[in-house]
Design a protein around this motif. Structure first.
Motif, PDB file in Angstrom:
ATOM      1  N   ILE A  81       0.820  -1.204   0.000  1.00 36.97           N
ATOM      2  CA  ILE A  81       0.000   0.000   0.000  1.00 36.97           C
ATOM      3  C   ILE A  81       0.858   1.260   0.000  1.00 36.97           C
ATOM      4  N   ASP A  82       2.135   1.115   0.319  1.00 37.85           N
ATOM      5  CA  ASP A  82       3.055   2.246   0.275  1.00 37.85           C
ATOM      6  C   ASP A  82       4.478   1.729   0.128  1.00 37.85           C
ATOM      7  N   LEU A  83       5.441   2.633   0.079  1.00 38.88           N
ATOM      8  CA  LEU A  83       6.841   2.257  -0.079  1.00 38.88           C
ATOM      9  C   LEU A  83       7.536   2.021   1.253  1.00 38.88           C
ATOM     10  N   TYR A  84       6.936   2.472   2.336  1.00 36.90           N
ATOM     11  CA  TYR A  84       7.583   2.415   3.643  1.00 36.90           C
ATOM     12  C   TYR A  84       7.942   0.987   4.058  1.00 36.90           C
ATOM     13  N   ALA A  85       7.098   0.025   3.761  1.00 37.93           N
ATOM     14  CA  ALA A  85       7.389  -1.361   4.152  1.00 37.93           C
ATOM     15  C   ALA A  85       8.736  -1.804   3.584  1.00 37.93           C
ATOM     16  N   PHE A  86       9.052  -1.377   2.386  1.00 37.72           N
ATOM     17  CA  PHE A  86      10.311  -1.761   1.746  1.00 37.72           C
ATOM     18  C   PHE A  86      11.468  -0.872   2.187  1.00 37.72           C
ATOM     19  N   THR A  87      11.212   0.438   2.235  1.00 36.46           N
ATOM     20  CA  THR A  87      12.306   1.347   2.588  1.00 36.46           C
ATOM     21  C   THR A  87      12.753   1.151   4.029  1.00 36.46           C
ATOM     22  N   LEU A 105      21.221   2.381  -8.383  1.00 41.80           N
ATOM     23  CA  LEU A 105      20.600   1.276  -9.112  1.00 41.80           C
ATOM     24  C   LEU A 105      19.201   1.650  -9.587  1.00 41.80           C
ATOM     25  N   MET A 106      18.474   2.380  -8.746  1.00 44.08           N
ATOM     26  CA  MET A 106      17.139   2.827  -9.158  1.00 44.08           C
ATOM     27  C   MET A 106      17.244   3.727 -10.388  1.00 44.08           C
ATOM     28  N   TRP A 107      18.223   4.638 -10.388  1.00 46.25           N
ATOM     29  CA  TRP A 107      18.397   5.523 -11.545  1.00 46.25           C
ATOM     30  C   TRP A 107      18.757   4.722 -12.785  1.00 46.25           C
ATOM     31  N   GLU A 108      19.535   3.648 -12.633  1.00 42.82           N
ATOM     32  CA  GLU A 108      19.864   2.813 -13.795  1.00 42.82           C
ATOM     33  C   GLU A 108      18.602   2.231 -14.421  1.00 42.82           C
ATOM     34  N   ILE A 109      17.662   1.819 -13.585  1.00 47.55           N
ATOM     35  CA  ILE A 109      16.386   1.298 -14.091  1.00 47.55           C
ATOM     36  C   ILE A 109      15.625   2.416 -14.809  1.00 47.55           C
ATOM     37  N   VAL A 110      15.577   3.591 -14.180  1.00 46.05           N
ATOM     38  CA  VAL A 110      14.855   4.729 -14.763  1.00 46.05           C
ATOM     39  C   VAL A 110      15.383   5.050 -16.151  1.00 46.05           C
ATOM     40  N   TYR A 111      16.708   5.085 -16.288  1.00 45.26           N
ATOM     41  CA  TYR A 111      17.312   5.487 -17.559  1.00 45.26           C
ATOM     42  C   TYR A 111      17.521   4.329 -18.531  1.00 45.26           C
ATOM     43  N   ALA A 112      17.089   3.137 -18.176  1.00 51.09           N
ATOM     44  CA  ALA A 112      17.268   1.983 -19.069  1.00 51.09           C
ATOM     45  C   ALA A 112      16.618   2.226 -20.427  1.00 51.09           C
ATOM     46  N   ASP A 113      15.487   2.936 -20.422  1.00 55.30           N
ATOM     47  CA  ASP A 113      14.795   3.219 -21.684  1.00 55.30           C
ATOM     48  C   ASP A 113      15.215   4.559 -22.286  1.00 55.30           C
ATOM     49  N   HIS A 117      10.897  10.046 -16.730  1.00 56.29           N
ATOM     50  CA  HIS A 117       9.512  10.468 -16.564  1.00 56.29           C
ATOM     51  C   HIS A 117       9.380  11.085 -15.172  1.00 56.29           C
ATOM     52  N   GLU A 118       8.541  12.096 -15.032  1.00 57.41           N
ATOM     53  CA  GLU A 118       8.405  12.780 -13.746  1.00 57.41           C
ATOM     54  C   GLU A 118       7.951  11.850 -12.617  1.00 57.41           C
ATOM     55  N   LEU A 119       7.159  10.828 -12.927  1.00 59.17           N
ATOM     56  CA  LEU A 119       6.738   9.884 -11.887  1.00 59.17           C
ATOM     57  C   LEU A 119       7.896   9.003 -11.422  1.00 59.17           C
ATOM     58  N   GLU A 120       8.802   8.661 -12.344  1.00 55.84           N
ATOM     59  CA  GLU A 120      10.004   7.914 -11.962  1.00 55.84           C
ATOM     60  C   GLU A 120      10.892   8.781 -11.078  1.00 55.84           C
ATOM     61  N   THR A 123       9.427   9.007  -7.673  1.00 54.59           N
ATOM     62  CA  THR A 123       9.573   7.759  -6.926  1.00 54.59           C
ATOM     63  C   THR A 123      10.969   7.646  -6.329  1.00 54.59           C
ATOM     64  N   VAL A 124      11.988   7.934  -7.134  1.00 56.65           N
ATOM     65  CA  VAL A 124      13.358   7.861  -6.614  1.00 56.65           C
ATOM     66  C   VAL A 124      13.546   8.899  -5.503  1.00 56.65           C
ATOM     67  N   TRP A 125      13.002  10.079  -5.686  1.00 56.12           N
ATOM     68  CA  TRP A 125      13.090  11.118  -4.648  1.00 56.12           C
ATOM     69  C   TRP A 125      12.475  10.618  -3.340  1.00 56.12           C
ATOM     70  N   ARG A 126      11.276  10.024  -3.420  1.00 55.41           N
ATOM     71  CA  ARG A 126      10.602   9.543  -2.201  1.00 55.41           C
ATOM     72  C   ARG A 126      11.378   8.430  -1.531  1.00 55.41           C
ATOM     73  N   VAL A 127      11.873   7.478  -2.321  1.00 48.23           N
ATOM     74  CA  VAL A 127      12.657   6.376  -1.753  1.00 48.23           C
ATOM     75  C   VAL A 127      13.929   6.917  -1.101  1.00 48.23           C
ATOM     76  N   ALA A 128      14.605   7.829  -1.778  1.00 49.47           N
ATOM     77  CA  ALA A 128      15.827   8.415  -1.218  1.00 49.47           C
ATOM     78  C   ALA A 128      15.538   9.101   0.121  1.00 49.47           C
ATOM     79  N   GLU A 129      14.460   9.846   0.172  1.00 49.73           N
ATOM     80  CA  GLU A 129      14.082  10.512   1.423  1.00 49.73           C
ATOM     81  C   GLU A 129      13.814   9.485   2.527  1.00 49.73           C
ATOM     82  N   LEU A 130      13.102   8.432   2.187  1.00 48.40           N
ATOM     83  CA  LEU A 130      12.730   7.428   3.188  1.00 48.40           C
ATOM     84  C   LEU A 130      13.908   6.600   3.687  1.00 48.40           C
ATOM     85  N   ILE A 131      14.926   6.422   2.870  1.00 50.51           N
ATOM     86  CA  ILE A 131      16.081   5.641   3.323  1.00 50.51           C
ATOM     87  C   ILE A 131      17.240   6.525   3.775  1.00 50.51           C
TER      88      ILE A 131
END
Length: 159
Positions: A81-87, A105-113, A117-120, A123-131
Motif C-alpha cells: 500500500i506504500d513504499l515504507y514497508a520496503f524502505t 541502481l534505481m536511476w539505472e532502471i529509470v534510464y534503461a529506456d 519520466h516525472e513519476l520515476e 519515486t526515486v526522490w521519495r525512496v531516497a528521502e525514506l532511506i
C-alpha cells in the motif's frame, strides 16, 4: 567501493529462505526496483532486462533463483500500500554508502529506456528521502546514470 557495496548487498541475510517476504531485504530491494520500473505506467522490455540484470549482478544469482526474486519483488510491490514497508527494511539493513548505491541502481532502471519520466523521478526522490539519502547524493547518482544512458531525455525538479 561499488564492489564493496555490492558485496554487502549480496551478503544480506535471506529471511525465510523457503518463501521470500517483504521483510527480506532482497525482496524489498527487488520490489522498489520493480516499482520504479513501472512508475510511468509503461514497462518496456529493456527496463525489465535491466531490472533482472541488476538483481543478477547484485545478488550473484541466475536462473530459477533470479526469476523467483524478480517475481517476489513484483508480487510484493503489487500487494503493497506504500513504499515504507520496503524502505524501512533497507534502512535497517544497509549502511549509508549502500543506500546511496541503491539509489544509483534505481536511476539505472529509470534510464534503461533512455527517458526520465516525472513519476520515476518522484519515486526515486521519495525512496531516497525514506532511506536517508541526501539530496545532493541522489542528484549525483541521477547525473551519473543519465550520463551513462546515451540519448537520455527528461528533466527533473531538482535543478
Amino acid at each position: 567501493m561499488f564492489e564493496r557495496v555490492l558485496s554487502f548487498l549480496r551478503d544480506l541475510p535471506v529471511a525465510g529462505a523457503s518463501k521470500p517476504s517483504a521483510d527480506d531485504p532482497r525482496v524489498a530491494a527487488s520490489a522498489l526496483l520493480y516499482h520504479v520500473m513501472n512508475a510511468d505506467g509503461v514497462r518496456q522490455d529493456i527496463e525489465w532486462e535491466r531490472f533482472k540484470e541488476i538483481l543478477a549482478e547484485t545478488y550473484s544469482i541466475s536462473g530459477d533463483e533470479l526469476d523467483a526474486l524478480a517475481a517476489a519483488g513484483e508480487r510484493a510491490d503489487n500487494e503493497a500500500i506504500d513504499l515504507y514497508a520496503f524502505t524501512s527494511v533497507l534502512k535497517r539493513h544497509l549502511d549509508a554508502e549502500a543506500r546511496k548505491a541503491f539509489i544509483g541502481l534505481m536511476w539505472e532502471i529509470v534510464y534503461a529506456d533512455g527517458e526520465l519520466h516525472e513519476l520515476e523521478d518522484n519515486t526515486v526522490w521519495r525512496v531516497a528521502e525514506l532511506i536517508g539519502v541526501e539530496r545532493h547524493d541522489r542528484i549525483e547518482a541521477r547525473r551519473k546514470a543519465a550520463a551513462e544512458a546515451p540519448g537520455a531525455r527528461g528533466t527533473s525538479s531538482d535543478e
